[in-house]
Design a protein around this motif. Structure first.
Motif, PDB file in Angstrom:
ATOM      1  N   SER A 523      -8.911  -4.061   4.936  1.00  0.00           N
ATOM      2  CA  SER A 523      -8.688  -3.949   6.381  1.00  0.00           C
ATOM      3  C   SER A 523      -7.539  -3.002   6.688  1.00  0.00           C
ATOM      4  CB  SER A 523      -8.388  -5.335   6.969  1.00  0.00           C
ATOM      5  OG  SER A 523      -9.456  -6.222   6.746  1.00  0.00           O
ATOM      6  N   LYS A 524      -6.507  -3.055   5.870  1.00  0.00           N
ATOM      7  CA  LYS A 524      -5.379  -2.142   6.079  1.00  0.00           C
ATOM      8  C   LYS A 524      -5.813  -0.695   5.853  1.00  0.00           C
ATOM      9  CE  LYS A 524      -0.502  -1.512   4.938  1.00  0.00           C
ATOM     10  NZ  LYS A 524      -0.483  -0.105   4.489  1.00  0.00           N
ATOM     11  N   VAL A 525      -6.626  -0.485   4.830  1.00  0.00           N
ATOM     12  CA  VAL A 525      -7.158   0.863   4.596  1.00  0.00           C
ATOM     13  C   VAL A 525      -7.991   1.308   5.797  1.00  0.00           C
ATOM     14  CG1 VAL A 525      -8.712   2.235   3.153  1.00  0.00           C
ATOM     15  CG2 VAL A 525      -7.135   0.609   2.090  1.00  0.00           C
ATOM     16  N   TRP A 526      -8.810   0.393   6.339  1.00  0.00           N
ATOM     17  CA  TRP A 526      -9.636   0.744   7.503  1.00  0.00           C
ATOM     18  C   TRP A 526      -8.758   1.118   8.694  1.00  0.00           C
ATOM     19  CZ3 TRP A 526     -10.619  -0.240  12.545  1.00  0.00           C
ATOM     20  CH2 TRP A 526     -11.851   0.187  13.051  1.00  0.00           C
ATOM     21  N   ASN A 527      -7.714   0.337   8.956  1.00  0.00           N
ATOM     22  CA  ASN A 527      -6.805   0.650  10.061  1.00  0.00           C
ATOM     23  C   ASN A 527      -6.216   2.045   9.922  1.00  0.00           C
ATOM     24  OD1 ASN A 527      -7.223  -1.819  11.251  1.00  0.00           O
ATOM     25  ND2 ASN A 527      -5.137  -2.565  11.003  1.00  0.00           N
ATOM     26  N   GLU A 528      -5.749   2.366   8.719  1.00  0.00           N
ATOM     27  CA  GLU A 528      -5.108   3.659   8.500  1.00  0.00           C
ATOM     28  C   GLU A 528      -6.135   4.796   8.593  1.00  0.00           C
ATOM     29  OE1 GLU A 528      -3.323   2.951   4.719  1.00  0.00           O
ATOM     30  OE2 GLU A 528      -1.526   2.026   5.560  1.00  0.00           O
ATOM     31  N   LYS A 602     -10.687   8.987  -0.090  1.00  0.00           N
ATOM     32  CA  LYS A 602     -10.590   9.252  -1.531  1.00  0.00           C
ATOM     33  C   LYS A 602      -9.138   9.355  -1.971  1.00  0.00           C
ATOM     34  CE  LYS A 602     -12.229  12.532  -5.047  1.00  0.00           C
ATOM     35  NZ  LYS A 602     -13.025  13.776  -5.280  1.00  0.00           N
ATOM     36  N   GLU A 603      -8.341  10.072  -1.211  1.00  0.00           N
ATOM     37  CA  GLU A 603      -6.935  10.253  -1.572  1.00  0.00           C
ATOM     38  C   GLU A 603      -6.141   8.958  -1.408  1.00  0.00           C
ATOM     39  OE1 GLU A 603      -5.647  13.440   0.901  1.00  0.00           O
ATOM     40  OE2 GLU A 603      -6.812  14.982  -0.172  1.00  0.00           O
ATOM     41  N   ALA A 604      -6.444   8.187  -0.364  1.00  0.00           N
ATOM     42  CA  ALA A 604      -5.716   6.934  -0.131  1.00  0.00           C
ATOM     43  C   ALA A 604      -5.978   5.931  -1.252  1.00  0.00           C
ATOM     44  CB  ALA A 604      -6.123   6.344   1.219  1.00  0.00           C
ATOM     45  N   LEU A 605      -7.218   5.795  -1.678  1.00  0.00           N
ATOM     46  CA  LEU A 605      -7.540   4.863  -2.757  1.00  0.00           C
ATOM     47  C   LEU A 605      -6.929   5.327  -4.068  1.00  0.00           C
ATOM     48  CD1 LEU A 605     -11.271   4.038  -1.897  1.00  0.00           C
ATOM     49  CD2 LEU A 605      -9.260   2.606  -1.502  1.00  0.00           C
ATOM     50  N   SER A 607      -4.172   7.094  -4.430  1.00  0.00           N
ATOM     51  CA  SER A 607      -2.713   6.881  -4.389  1.00  0.00           C
ATOM     52  C   SER A 607      -2.346   5.422  -4.609  1.00  0.00           C
ATOM     53  CB  SER A 607      -2.153   7.368  -3.049  1.00  0.00           C
ATOM     54  OG  SER A 607      -2.633   6.552  -1.985  1.00  0.00           O
ATOM     55  N   ALA A 608      -3.284   4.504  -4.328  1.00  0.00           N
ATOM     56  CA  ALA A 608      -3.042   3.083  -4.566  1.00  0.00           C
ATOM     57  C   ALA A 608      -3.448   2.662  -5.974  1.00  0.00           C
ATOM     58  CB  ALA A 608      -3.814   2.247  -3.542  1.00  0.00           C
ATOM     59  N   GLY A 609      -3.923   3.621  -6.781  1.00  0.00           N
ATOM     60  CA  GLY A 609      -4.339   3.300  -8.147  1.00  0.00           C
ATOM     61  C   GLY A 609      -5.744   2.762  -8.241  1.00  0.00           C
ATOM     62  N   LEU A 610      -6.568   3.028  -7.206  1.00  0.00           N
ATOM     63  CA  LEU A 610      -7.925   2.484  -7.176  1.00  0.00           C
ATOM     64  C   LEU A 610      -8.987   3.583  -7.306  1.00  0.00           C
ATOM     65  CD1 LEU A 610      -7.511  -0.076  -4.245  1.00  0.00           C
ATOM     66  CD2 LEU A 610      -7.453  -0.546  -6.697  1.00  0.00           C
ATOM     67  N   GLN A 611      -8.618   4.724  -7.908  1.00  0.00           N
ATOM     68  CA  GLN A 611      -9.573   5.823  -7.996  1.00  0.00           C
ATOM     69  C   GLN A 611     -10.809   5.458  -8.818  1.00  0.00           C
ATOM     70  OE1 GLN A 611      -6.419   5.850  -8.953  1.00  0.00           O
ATOM     71  NE2 GLN A 611      -6.116   6.804 -10.960  1.00  0.00           N
ATOM     72  N   SER A 612     -10.665   4.534  -9.749  1.00  0.00           N
ATOM     73  CA  SER A 612     -11.818   4.115 -10.557  1.00  0.00           C
ATOM     74  C   SER A 612     -12.234   2.679 -10.251  1.00  0.00           C
ATOM     75  CB  SER A 612     -11.488   4.250 -12.053  1.00  0.00           C
ATOM     76  OG  SER A 612     -10.358   3.451 -12.394  1.00  0.00           O
ATOM     77  N   CYS A 613     -11.769   2.142  -9.140  1.00  0.00           N
ATOM     78  CA  CYS A 613     -12.070   0.742  -8.790  1.00  0.00           C
ATOM     79  C   CYS A 613     -13.554   0.596  -8.445  1.00  0.00           C
ATOM     80  CB  CYS A 613     -11.221   0.297  -7.608  1.00  0.00           C
ATOM     81  SG  CYS A 613     -11.531  -1.401  -7.084  1.00  0.00           S
ATOM     82  N   LYS A 614     -14.193  -0.425  -9.015  1.00  0.00           N
ATOM     83  CA  LYS A 614     -15.606  -0.689  -8.748  1.00  0.00           C
ATOM     84  C   LYS A 614     -15.794  -1.762  -7.675  1.00  0.00           C
ATOM     85  CE  LYS A 614     -16.967   0.629 -13.431  1.00  0.00           C
ATOM     86  NZ  LYS A 614     -17.590   0.179 -14.708  1.00  0.00           N
ATOM     87  N   PHE A 615     -14.690  -2.239  -7.114  1.00  0.00           N
ATOM     88  CA  PHE A 615     -14.726  -3.281  -6.080  1.00  0.00           C
ATOM     89  C   PHE A 615     -15.580  -4.465  -6.547  1.00  0.00           C
ATOM     90  CE2 PHE A 615     -13.305   0.423  -3.795  1.00  0.00           C
ATOM     91  CZ  PHE A 615     -12.301  -0.098  -3.004  1.00  0.00           C
ATOM     92  N   TRP A 616     -15.294  -4.837  -7.754  1.00  0.00           N
ATOM     93  CA  TRP A 616     -15.932  -6.015  -8.350  1.00  0.00           C
ATOM     94  C   TRP A 616     -14.917  -6.614  -9.323  1.00  0.00           C
ATOM     95  CZ3 TRP A 616     -19.647  -9.468  -8.224  1.00  0.00           C
ATOM     96  CH2 TRP A 616     -19.913 -10.222  -9.370  1.00  0.00           C
ATOM     97  N   VAL A 617     -14.414  -7.814  -9.023  1.00  0.00           N
ATOM     98  CA  VAL A 617     -13.450  -8.488  -9.882  1.00  0.00           C
ATOM     99  C   VAL A 617     -14.194  -9.623 -10.573  1.00  0.00           C
ATOM    100  CG1 VAL A 617     -11.176  -9.557 -10.028  1.00  0.00           C
ATOM    101  CG2 VAL A 617     -11.648  -7.887  -8.217  1.00  0.00           C
ATOM    102  N   GLY A 618     -14.763  -9.315 -11.719  1.00  0.00           N
ATOM    103  CA  GLY A 618     -15.631 -10.272 -12.399  1.00  0.00           C
ATOM    104  C   GLY A 618     -14.931 -11.548 -12.799  1.00  0.00           C
TER     105      GLY A 618
END
Length: 689
Positions: A523-528, A602-605, A607-618
């Protein structure tokens, strides 16, 4: 009372009026929130008891309107013909070996033939439209109201009902069927929705078709899956939902590329031999009690913690449609499992001592789901209304009228409000969510127990934990109503502060709360991203923007297929307006804008260290597919009324009290679900809270 603004994204405005100054939430009574259920009814309304003769059916916290399917005179006259057709179908189905190939379902055309014979044409069309709307609602988190039940009519013949049940479920696997007083009804299959998020709609369709057919010795195999954590989640889902009926197993299978890949196979369990006891055809149904919760100056989870303690059940036994403000008087629908209405009424006195009241207590058949509402009604008093210090005009009334009219006409930027991120100044929910997405479990635990300012009992317990990491010593310090914190501490006390112990700690709290933290970060990413979009392009719809289109929607249309990328020609033609523009909440199943906003994501994610994040926390069983949120929203039925109020000022020991006249503003309006009144007020008043 003014509070320090929180960091939940650099926010912009859509209108250019001057606005005015004022304070909100001086007291809980100044901010009243009443939930609106999916039928558009306030949850404070009196709900009707279930009755065969009523035209409404009370389910959960909702009162679903049942379509009136009264037969026409011609249909009534042809009843005997219809009954004869039913008998013919029953006889033909009995004679036919429908499971000739036990690993394949019946031919789909057979089910359509059954439906066309049993159901009038208008009911067939209603059923198809209902299935389309359910699929669209499953895929979209920006959908409107949904019809939650549909009646297919009365069927006195038991065999006809059985055939109709099977035909509907085989034709529309995303629907459930049930009978009430010889009336066959359908409703959304929420288990289907959950599985389709784990796998795909196509596989969910095939799995539930296989499951409903119940062909002995048949098997179903999911597509090869290289992710062990994802396979584990699928195993857990099937075991939890259908473990008594089927069993699962992973095995290696050679793919078309010659490589060995793991697949999940599902098969029906073997029937146990007779033990002399009659087997139960159905499990004992769970007890659910629905009620309207009124709370004052309490967080939703805090209130649920109190109720769980009073009733001797777990917080996870409660379900609700949305989380409401703390400093407010709120009314919301709640359902509790394993508690009867009489038992709930017994604790009314205890709850009132904690600032809670319950009403509309009644039995129900199912729990609630987050987002299962159509919006909220707000009654808000803004006090000490005055012009901004930079505004030289003395015409306050004109400023208020201009602000209200502008918000009515142009709406407001649909930011997530501060409630989404928590009230903490040192650590907010999105900080914890980022740590969870990066699978930094120990860091997430430390953030969860980071103390804030103050010496209240909760803060004292957190300070002790942060200084000593003495889990056993922290437990008695943590107040009993802080259920989440205590559940995490118990798990940590048992498994330790290792990575595995921290995972166990997070798994000890309900899934809805675990994923809440990740949603807060998204949500914070969406706001920004929205602030960047407005700052870069303003209110103009430009090439590369995403717009949500509802044209040509059918039951196979996915959400991404409904999201259209604006072309250069459409920008030139001004084919779309800003209220149609949506931006994505990050996730693994969404598309991003193709203009500068997409690059910003792309740049925001990264910079947060999520460039390879799959948005799945198994490890935490968290699946984040993402969704689309409209950039602009509008309040409905917005009414404002100036209220004069008197302020007593003491001008000295020997002087008399002098009464000065101040202005307050009473506002009444409705917002769609997931919209924030504080954000609407911010646009209107041009000030932060």
């Amino acid at each position: 009372m003014e509070e320090k603004p929180l960091d939940f994204g650099c926010l912009s405005y859509i209108s250019d009026h001057t606005g005015f100054y004022g304070t909100i939430k001086n007291s809980p009574a100044d901010f009243v929130v009443t939930e609106i259920d999916v039928t558009g009814q306030l949850v404070t309304s009196v709900y009707k008891e279930e009755n065969e003769d009523l035209q409404t059916l009370s389910i959960g916290e909702q009162t679903f309107k049942k379509p009136k399917l009264c037969p026409s005179p011609a249909e009534a006259e042809s009843k005997e013909t219809l009954d004869g057709a039913v008998r013919n179908i029953c006889e033909s189905v009995v004679e036919k070996d429908v499971f000739e190939d036990q690993n394949l379902p019946e031919d789909e055309t057979d089910h359509y033939n059954v439906l066309s014979t049993l159901l009038p044409l208008d009911v067939q069309e209603s059923l198809t439209n209902f299935a389309c709307s359910v699929r669209s609602a499953f895929e979209s988190q920006v959908s409107g109201r949904e019809q939650c039940e549909l009646s297919l009519g009365q069927f006195p013949d038991k065999n006809a009902r059985a055939i109709l049940h099977g035909a509907v479920r085989q034709t529309f696997p995303l629907l459930l069927t049930f009978t009430r007083h010889m009336e066959v009804l359908v409703k959304p299959n929420l288990d289907y929705q959950e599985l389709s998020l784990l796998t795909s709609e196509e596989e969910a369709d095939k799995f539930f078709t296989f499951l409903d057919a119940k062909v002995e010795n048949s098997r179903f195999t999911f597509q090869p899956d290289v992710c062990k954590e994802h396979r584990t989640s699928v195993h857990h889902f099937i075991s939890k939902k259908f473990g008594k009926l089927v069993e699962t197993k992973s095995f290696s299978q050679k793919g078309t590329d010659g490589l060995q890949k793991m697949c999940i196979t599902v098969r029906f369990r073997e029937r146990k031999g007779s033990s002399g006891k009659r087997q139960r055809s159905e499990e004992t149904p769970d007890i659910f009690t629905a009620f309207t919760l009124e709370k004052e100056n309490l967080e939703t989870m805090e209130a649920i913690g109190y109720m769980a303690t009073s009733l001797g059940v777990l917080p996870s036994d409660f379900s609700y449609a949305g989380i409401k403000d703390k400093k407010a008087i709120t009314y919301q629908a709640v359902v509790v499992k394993k508690v009867t209405p009489d038992r709930l009424r017994e604790v009314e006195g205890l709850l009132e001592k904690k600032g809670m009241k319950i009403s509309n207590v009644r039995p129900t058949r199912q729990h609630l789901h987050l987002g299962q509402l159509s919006g909220n009604h707000f009654t808000i008093v803004v006090r000490d209304v005055r012009c901004h210090s930079s505004d030289t005009s003395e015409d306050l009334e004109k400023r208020v009228e201009e602000a209200v009219c502008n918000v009515k006409k142009r709406g407001f930027i649909n930011y997530y409000g501060p409630q989404r991120f928590g009230k903490g100044q040192n650590v907010q929910s999105h900080n914890i969510g980022l740590a969870l997405l990066k699978e930094e479990m120990a860091q997430a635990i430390k953030l969860f127990f980071t103390p804030e300012e103050g010496d209240d009992p909760v803060n004292k317990a957190k300070i002790y934990f942060s200084q000593t990491e003495d889990i056993k010593g922290t437990l008695p310090l943590m107040p009993i109503y802080k259920v989440r914190e205590r559940m995490v501490l118990r798990a940590l006390n048992r498994y330790g502060m290792s990575d595995e112990g921290c995972v166990r700690g997070w798994l000890s709290i309900p899934h809805s709360m675990r994923i809440f933290y990740i949603h807060a970060y998204c949500s914070k990413v969406w706001n920004e991203a929205t602030s960047y979009r407005i700052a870069t392009y303003g209110s103009k719809v430009v090439e590369g923007d995403l717009v949500l289109c509802d044209q040509n929607v059918n039951e196979t249309t996915s959400l991404n297929d409904r999201v259209h990328v604006v072309t250069a020609a459409e920008e030139e033609e001004e084919a779309y307006s800003i209220h149609q523009v949506v931006l994505p909440m990050p996730g693994h199943s969404i598309r991003y804008p193709t203009n500068q906003v997409g690059q910003w994501y792309k740049e925001a994610l990264a910079s947060a260290g999520l460039q390879s994040c799959k948005f799945w926390v198994g490890t935490l069983q968290l699946n984040i597919p993402g969704c689309y949120r409209p950039v602009i929203k509008y309040p409905r039925n917005l009414i404002y009324t100036p209220i004069p109020e008197t302020d007593q000022q003491n001008q000295g020991e020997d002087s008399e009290h002098i009464a000065s006249q101040k202005t307050a503003l009473k506002l009444s309006f409705q917002l769609d679900s997931s919209c924030y009144a504080t954000v609407c007020l911010r646009e209107m008043m041009k000030c932060n809270f």
